[in-house]
Design a protein around this motif. Structure first.
Motif, PDB file in Angstrom:
ATOM      1  N   LYS A 196       0.914  -1.350   0.015  1.00 51.47           N
ATOM      2  CA  LYS A 196       0.049   0.089  -0.075  1.00 51.47           C
ATOM      3  C   LYS A 196       0.837   1.383   0.013  1.00 51.47           C
ATOM      4  O   LYS A 196       0.470   2.223  -0.705  1.00 51.47           O
ATOM      5  CB  LYS A 196      -0.882  -0.028   1.339  1.00 51.47           C
ATOM      6  CG  LYS A 196      -2.101   1.428   1.183  1.00 51.47           C
ATOM      7  CD  LYS A 196      -2.689   0.956   2.401  1.00 51.47           C
ATOM      8  CE  LYS A 196      -3.689   2.359   2.438  1.00 51.47           C
ATOM      9  NZ  LYS A 196      -4.635   2.327   3.680  1.00 51.47           N
ATOM     10  N   LYS A 197       1.992   1.139   0.443  1.00 54.75           N
ATOM     11  CA  LYS A 197       2.648   2.601   0.754  1.00 54.75           C
ATOM     12  C   LYS A 197       3.493   2.868  -0.560  1.00 54.75           C
ATOM     13  O   LYS A 197       3.829   3.900  -0.626  1.00 54.75           O
ATOM     14  CB  LYS A 197       3.596   2.504   1.923  1.00 54.75           C
ATOM     15  CG  LYS A 197       4.886   1.113   1.515  1.00 54.75           C
ATOM     16  CD  LYS A 197       5.880   1.085   2.614  1.00 54.75           C
ATOM     17  CE  LYS A 197       6.925   0.168   2.447  1.00 54.75           C
ATOM     18  NZ  LYS A 197       7.955  -0.216   3.628  1.00 54.75           N
ATOM     19  N   GLU A 198       3.504   1.725  -1.589  1.00 53.25           N
ATOM     20  CA  GLU A 198       4.111   2.187  -2.520  1.00 53.25           C
ATOM     21  C   GLU A 198       3.244   2.597  -3.775  1.00 53.25           C
ATOM     22  O   GLU A 198       3.596   2.999  -4.992  1.00 53.25           O
ATOM     23  CB  GLU A 198       4.968   0.763  -3.168  1.00 53.25           C
ATOM     24  CG  GLU A 198       5.930   0.444  -2.600  1.00 53.25           C
ATOM     25  CD  GLU A 198       6.522  -0.937  -2.915  1.00 53.25           C
ATOM     26  OE1 GLU A 198       7.625  -1.062  -3.706  1.00 53.25           O
ATOM     27  OE2 GLU A 198       5.972  -2.084  -2.450  1.00 53.25           O
ATOM     28  N   GLY A 199       1.723   2.602  -3.240  1.00 54.55           N
ATOM     29  CA  GLY A 199       0.717   3.209  -4.109  1.00 54.55           C
ATOM     30  C   GLY A 199      -0.114   1.968  -4.769  1.00 54.55           C
ATOM     31  O   GLY A 199       0.229   0.769  -4.560  1.00 54.55           O
ATOM     32  N   ILE A 200      -1.594   2.507  -4.796  1.00 55.83           N
ATOM     33  CA  ILE A 200      -2.581   1.523  -4.935  1.00 55.83           C
ATOM     34  C   ILE A 200      -2.705   1.435  -6.443  1.00 55.83           C
ATOM     35  O   ILE A 200      -2.918   2.558  -7.186  1.00 55.83           O
ATOM     36  CB  ILE A 200      -4.020   2.123  -4.398  1.00 55.83           C
ATOM     37  CG1 ILE A 200      -3.937   2.215  -2.867  1.00 55.83           C
ATOM     38  CG2 ILE A 200      -4.972   1.217  -4.755  1.00 55.83           C
ATOM     39  CD1 ILE A 200      -3.662   1.136  -2.286  1.00 55.83           C
ATOM     40  N   ASP A 201      -2.689   0.363  -7.003  1.00 55.99           N
ATOM     41  CA  ASP A 201      -2.817   0.019  -8.630  1.00 55.99           C
ATOM     42  C   ASP A 201      -1.699   0.545  -9.231  1.00 55.99           C
ATOM     43  O   ASP A 201      -1.805   1.062 -10.415  1.00 55.99           O
ATOM     44  CB  ASP A 201      -4.097   0.541  -9.119  1.00 55.99           C
ATOM     45  CG  ASP A 201      -5.358  -0.038  -8.484  1.00 55.99           C
ATOM     46  OD1 ASP A 201      -5.268  -1.563  -8.117  1.00 55.99           O
ATOM     47  OD2 ASP A 201      -6.389   0.422  -8.106  1.00 55.99           O
ATOM     48  N   ALA A 202      -0.530   0.781  -8.852  1.00 59.55           N
ATOM     49  CA  ALA A 202       0.600   1.562  -9.309  1.00 59.55           C
ATOM     50  C   ALA A 202       1.649   0.286  -9.897  1.00 59.55           C
ATOM     51  O   ALA A 202       2.827   0.986 -10.094  1.00 59.55           O
ATOM     52  CB  ALA A 202       1.102   2.399  -8.486  1.00 59.55           C
ATOM     53  N   GLY A 203       1.573  -0.835  -9.803  1.00 58.65           N
ATOM     54  CA  GLY A 203       2.726  -2.079  -9.995  1.00 58.65           C
ATOM     55  C   GLY A 203       2.822  -1.839 -11.505  1.00 58.65           C
ATOM     56  O   GLY A 203       2.078  -1.223 -12.283  1.00 58.65           O
ATOM     57  N   ASN A 204       4.070  -2.464 -12.030  1.00 55.99           N
ATOM     58  CA  ASN A 204       4.351  -2.752 -13.085  1.00 55.99           C
ATOM     59  C   ASN A 204       3.336  -3.577 -14.153  1.00 55.99           C
ATOM     60  O   ASN A 204       2.573  -4.179 -13.295  1.00 55.99           O
ATOM     61  CB  ASN A 204       5.808  -3.328 -13.269  1.00 55.99           C
ATOM     62  CG  ASN A 204       6.872  -2.545 -12.816  1.00 55.99           C
ATOM     63  OD1 ASN A 204       6.749  -1.387 -12.695  1.00 55.99           O
ATOM     64  ND2 ASN A 204       8.128  -3.138 -12.773  1.00 55.99           N
ATOM     65  N   VAL A 205       3.137  -3.232 -15.360  1.00 53.71           N
ATOM     66  CA  VAL A 205       2.336  -3.845 -16.113  1.00 53.71           C
ATOM     67  C   VAL A 205       2.740  -4.974 -17.022  1.00 53.71           C
ATOM     68  O   VAL A 205       3.602  -4.753 -17.638  1.00 53.71           O
ATOM     69  CB  VAL A 205       1.640  -2.487 -17.164  1.00 53.71           C
ATOM     70  CG1 VAL A 205       0.554  -3.370 -18.037  1.00 53.71           C
ATOM     71  CG2 VAL A 205       1.138  -1.505 -16.415  1.00 53.71           C
ATOM     72  N   TRP A 206       2.380  -6.217 -16.682  1.00 55.07           N
ATOM     73  CA  TRP A 206       2.473  -7.373 -17.794  1.00 55.07           C
ATOM     74  C   TRP A 206       1.731  -7.336 -18.991  1.00 55.07           C
ATOM     75  O   TRP A 206       2.332  -7.899 -19.785  1.00 55.07           O
ATOM     76  CB  TRP A 206       2.389  -8.382 -16.899  1.00 55.07           C
ATOM     77  CG  TRP A 206       3.209  -8.485 -15.555  1.00 55.07           C
ATOM     78  CD1 TRP A 206       2.973  -8.359 -14.516  1.00 55.07           C
ATOM     79  CD2 TRP A 206       4.737  -9.343 -15.753  1.00 55.07           C
ATOM     80  NE1 TRP A 206       4.115  -8.771 -13.540  1.00 55.07           N
ATOM     81  CE2 TRP A 206       4.954  -9.058 -14.322  1.00 55.07           C
ATOM     82  CE3 TRP A 206       5.303  -9.791 -16.675  1.00 55.07           C
ATOM     83  CZ2 TRP A 206       6.214  -9.808 -13.949  1.00 55.07           C
ATOM     84  CZ3 TRP A 206       6.459 -10.489 -16.360  1.00 55.07           C
ATOM     85  CH2 TRP A 206       7.086 -10.181 -14.725  1.00 55.07           C
ATOM     86  N   GLY A 207       0.597  -6.858 -18.879  1.00 56.19           N
ATOM     87  CA  GLY A 207      -0.069  -6.932 -20.083  1.00 56.19           C
ATOM     88  C   GLY A 207      -1.387  -6.071 -20.025  1.00 56.19           C
ATOM     89  O   GLY A 207      -1.843  -5.561 -19.066  1.00 56.19           O
ATOM     90  N   CYS A 208      -1.828  -5.322 -21.194  1.00 54.53           N
ATOM     91  CA  CYS A 208      -2.865  -4.471 -21.203  1.00 54.53           C
ATOM     92  C   CYS A 208      -3.442  -4.415 -22.737  1.00 54.53           C
ATOM     93  O   CYS A 208      -2.900  -4.784 -23.591  1.00 54.53           O
ATOM     94  CB  CYS A 208      -2.200  -2.890 -21.180  1.00 54.53           C
ATOM     95  SG  CYS A 208      -3.364  -1.612 -20.894  1.00 54.53           S
ATOM     96  N   LYS A 209      -4.986  -4.482 -22.477  1.00 50.20           N
ATOM     97  CA  LYS A 209      -5.787  -4.270 -23.735  1.00 50.20           C
ATOM     98  C   LYS A 209      -6.757  -3.318 -23.707  1.00 50.20           C
ATOM     99  O   LYS A 209      -7.600  -3.055 -22.623  1.00 50.20           O
ATOM    100  CB  LYS A 209      -6.420  -5.896 -23.951  1.00 50.20           C
ATOM    101  CG  LYS A 209      -5.572  -6.936 -24.432  1.00 50.20           C
ATOM    102  CD  LYS A 209      -6.361  -8.075 -24.763  1.00 50.20           C
ATOM    103  CE  LYS A 209      -5.464  -9.320 -25.133  1.00 50.20           C
ATOM    104  NZ  LYS A 209      -6.057 -10.366 -25.554  1.00 50.20           N
ATOM    105  N   SER A 210      -6.949  -2.750 -24.922  1.00 48.94           N
ATOM    106  CA  SER A 210      -8.091  -1.587 -24.680  1.00 48.94           C
ATOM    107  C   SER A 210      -9.478  -2.229 -25.188  1.00 48.94           C
ATOM    108  O   SER A 210      -9.335  -3.407 -26.095  1.00 48.94           O
ATOM    109  CB  SER A 210      -7.676  -0.572 -25.730  1.00 48.94           C
ATOM    110  OG  SER A 210      -7.491  -0.994 -27.110  1.00 48.94           O
ATOM    111  N   MET A 211     -10.245  -1.529 -24.929  1.00 47.11           N
ATOM    112  CA  MET A 211     -11.695  -1.846 -25.184  1.00 47.11           C
ATOM    113  C   MET A 211     -12.620  -0.729 -25.682  1.00 47.11           C
ATOM    114  O   MET A 211     -12.479   0.142 -24.809  1.00 47.11           O
ATOM    115  CB  MET A 211     -12.310  -2.796 -24.293  1.00 47.11           C
ATOM    116  CG  MET A 211     -13.676  -3.270 -24.298  1.00 47.11           C
ATOM    117  SD  MET A 211     -13.996  -4.545 -23.256  1.00 47.11           S
ATOM    118  CE  MET A 211     -15.990  -4.657 -23.392  1.00 47.11           C
ATOM    119  N   VAL A 212     -13.310  -0.841 -26.648  1.00 48.09           N
ATOM    120  CA  VAL A 212     -14.331   0.322 -26.842  1.00 48.09           C
ATOM    121  C   VAL A 212     -15.364   0.312 -26.076  1.00 48.09           C
ATOM    122  O   VAL A 212     -15.955  -0.574 -25.898  1.00 48.09           O
ATOM    123  CB  VAL A 212     -14.736   0.228 -28.419  1.00 48.09           C
ATOM    124  CG1 VAL A 212     -15.788   1.299 -28.829  1.00 48.09           C
ATOM    125  CG2 VAL A 212     -13.507   0.419 -29.375  1.00 48.09           C
TER     126      VAL A 212
END
Length: 381
Positions: A196-212
């Motif tokens: 938590k002290k490092e940030g919420i939802d702030a971790g490195n990204v392993w994969g990402c997909k966009s969606m309309v």
């Protein structure tokens, strides 16, 4: 719009078996680290969690064992007459997956001990060394995991499925906030879990997909679509990890314009017709009405819930009307409310405080006898 993939394959020349290597704030898996399928502990609770878990459970090549940790049953309603059961628990039981419940109180969750093989349950508070096969996954879990729990898993093997294109919409309500802002594109990321002290939802990204985001999208439709996409993405990331070609990258920096996804509160559901357009309110309804009814206030101080909302066409026959005035339309069989853009919000059903939900005509007929109308119209605050 084509999907965006932000993780890449890399080849590492090494004779040492190091499943996860940290370099420049990013983790990658070396190609010669022959990895066994994972032992997965999956944390979740709701329908989003379920749809992610279904995709993961079906991909039996990426795991050798899988368990669920979820919320306990809770008595709700008058005098505890209804038992609320975690949808993920029901799904797990139907799939014959081991299900473990966490304590109801957040303070007690701090001392919760994960099941075997992730801890030695024969000796309280004594954990086994982090195994290269042990993997933690969370999806819409709704609880902060304590540092000592995260450390039971190796770096790079504590993953979260988050439904936004990070760093946009970090926080507990990313789908709702994206719909409220009228985003045309959103997405889902698989990221590292951080303390938590490092940030919420702030971790490195392993994969990402966009969606309309379709114009008529609701929380339910977007949640289902993003969860299925997220589940597929998670499986792809895990397969790449097993092949030694997965890589994580740091998130882009957060700017002053980067939207945040704070929790939905009662104030979010309270509309202001002088500042919100009909489109704003319809988007709000599509985003949060599953959890909080859209609400305004009548001139006598009572709360009024608005259900089944849509944008109505022009009504020149009504003349110039100030925002916040409402009238019943026999033509549309709805209550029409004028909004900030001089557009009309159409309301099919309404519920006055401490009263039943009624169709617009029935509700309007009841209002007539209360002396609240002025020249056939009702002022809403």
């Amino acid at each position: 719009m084509p999907s965006q993939m932000f993780y890449n394959s890399v080849r590492v020349n090494s004779t040492r078996r190091r499943p996860a290597i940290k370099c420049l704030n990013a983790y990658f898996y070396s190609s010669n680290a022959a990895k066994k399928p994972f032992d997965i502990l999956f944390f979740g609770r709701d329908e989003f969690s379920c749809n992610v878990f279904k995709q993961l459970h079906d991909a039996q090549d990426v795991w050798q064992s899988i368990s669920i940790a979820t919320n306990p049953d809770v008595k709700t309603g008058r005098r505890g007459s209804h038992l609320s059961i975690s949808p993920l628990k029901l799904l797990g039981e139907s799939l014959e997956v081991p299900v473990h419940t966490i304590p109801r109180r957040k303070i007690d969750f701090r001392d919760w001990i994960p099941p075997s093989p992730f801890t030695n349950t024969n000796e309280a508070h004594v954990s086994v060394p982090a195994s290269e096969t042990h993997l933690l996954v969370t999806a819409s879990f709704g609880r902060i995991l304590r540092p000592s729990l995260l450390r039971l898993f190796q770096p790079g093997q504590r993953l979260n499925v988050h439904p936004s294109l990070l760093p946009a919409y970090r926080g507990p309500a990313p789908i709702q906030r994206a719909l409220m802002r009228g985003e045309s594109v959103t997405g889902v990321c698989v990221i590292d879990m951080m303390e938590k002290k490092e940030g919420i939802d702030a971790g490195n990204v392993w994969g990402c997909k966009s969606m309309v985001v379709p114009e008529s999208a609701t929380f339910s439709s977007m949640s289902t679509g993003l969860a299925r996409t997220g589940g597929d993405l998670l499986v792809t990331v895990l397969r790449d990890m097993l092949l030694g070609k997965a890589r994580s990258t740091p998130q882009p920096p957060v700017l002053s314009t980067t939207p945040h996804a704070s929790a939905i509160s009662a104030s979010d559901a309270q509309v202001d017709f002088t500042s919100q357009t009909a489109l704003d309110i319809v988007r709000l309804s599509r985003a949060i009405s599953h959890q909080r009814p859209i609400t305004t206030t009548m001139s006598d101080g009572r709360a009024l819930q608005l259900h089944h909302l849509s944008i109505s066409g022009s009504h020149d026959d009504l003349g110039r009307v100030e925002p916040g005035w409402a009238v019943y339309s026999p033509h549309t069989r709805t209550v029409l409310i004028n909004c900030a853009d001089r557009g009309w919000l159409s309301v099919l059903k309404l519920k006055t405080q401490d009263r039943a939900l009624l169709a617009a005509k029935e509700w309007w007929n009841g209002i007539k006898g209360l002396g609240l109308l002025h020249e056939g119209m009702l002022k809403l605050l």
